[in-house]
Design an enzyme around this catalytic site. Structure first.
Site, PDB file in Angstrom:
ATOM      1  N   ASP A  40       0.862  -1.183   0.000  1.00 12.54           N
ATOM      2  CA  ASP A  40       0.000   0.000   0.000  1.00 12.54           C
ATOM      3  C   ASP A  40       0.896   1.229   0.000  1.00 12.54           C
ATOM      4  O   ASP A  40       1.593   1.501   0.984  1.00 12.54           O
ATOM      5  CB  ASP A  40      -0.923  -0.010   1.219  1.00 12.54           C
ATOM      6  N   ASP A 119      -1.690  12.437  -2.383  1.00 13.39           N
ATOM      7  CA  ASP A 119      -1.661  13.895  -2.377  1.00 13.39           C
ATOM      8  C   ASP A 119      -1.802  14.408  -3.815  1.00 13.39           C
ATOM      9  O   ASP A 119      -1.038  14.000  -4.699  1.00 13.39           O
ATOM     10  CB  ASP A 119      -0.348  14.411  -1.789  1.00 13.39           C
TER      11      ASP A 119
END
Length: 218
Positions: A40, A119
């Site tokens: 991940d 982000d």
């Protein structure tokens, strides 16, 4: 004790984040290092992987996060929850650490990668700070087993499009599903951000890729 304030965005091009992470000793990290590995990228507080480790104990989970305080908190919590056999979190900049981290991985182990709500770095001049760069896409192809999957999602359409298109442009990946986006999350656990976005009635853009075999692949 007051909670530590963690910056929401960290510039991966900053000097602090240019040193690659050290190679991992898989025998020490996981009780069964030959189990399939789920990576991940950008795991934040790690709650998603904690839930996955409970649901699928026959997998190993590795969360990578560039915000070091979050990694410390996540590793502390996994100890408290007793999830030490198949779950680990690591502070690193994945864009310069992937090879050093995965070079000693048992062959064929990396079978699932998730990149979820990274982000966005809205400004065009900051596009190089986004995690899914062409180099990362190519590097992952070197370690993913044939038949393994990459799952991407974001609530920012332009980020999702960029991620999807970069994986679609590489010959090692086959996009799954007939439509532009997946209607449902194929994994048994949602992220906290996903749950929050959907609760507000806002869209989540998802794409799933399979690592395919390439003829004459070196």
């Amino acid at each position: 004790m007051a909670a530590v304030r963690v910056r929401q965005h960290v510039n991966p091009l900053g000097k602090k984040y240019q040193t690659p992470a050290s190679p991992l000793d898989w025998e020490k990290i996981y009780a069964k290092p030959n189990q399939p590995l789920h990576l991940d990228i950008g795991c934040a507080k790690g709650q998603f992987l904690m839930n996955m480790a409970k649901v699928e104990p026959n997998w190993n989970y590795l969360g990578l996060e560039i915000r070091e305080p979050l990694v410390g908190e996540a590793n502390k919590l996994r100890f408290e929850l007793g999830l030490i056999n198949n779950l680990h979190y690591l502070f690193c900049n994945v864009n310069n650490s992937l090879h050093s981290l995965l070079s000693s991985l048992p062959p064929g182990s990396l079978q699932r990668v998730t990149i979820q709500f990274p982000d966005p770095w809205f400004k065009t001049r900051h596009a190089k700070r986004r995690v899914v760069q062409p180099e990362l896409v190519a590097d992952l192809a070197s370690y993913l087993a044939v038949g393994s999957v990459v799952f991407l999602q974001s609530d920012m359409e332009f980020v999702a499009v960029e991620m999807r298109d970069r994986f679609a442009a590489h010959p090692a990946y086959q996009k799954m599903g007939a439509g532009e986006w997946l209607a449902q999350n194929p994994l048994p656990v949602p992220t906290e951000r996903e749950t929050s976005v959907l609760s507000r009635g806002e869209p989540v853009y998802r794409a799933l890729f399979v690592r395919r075999e390439i003829v004459n692949e070196e």
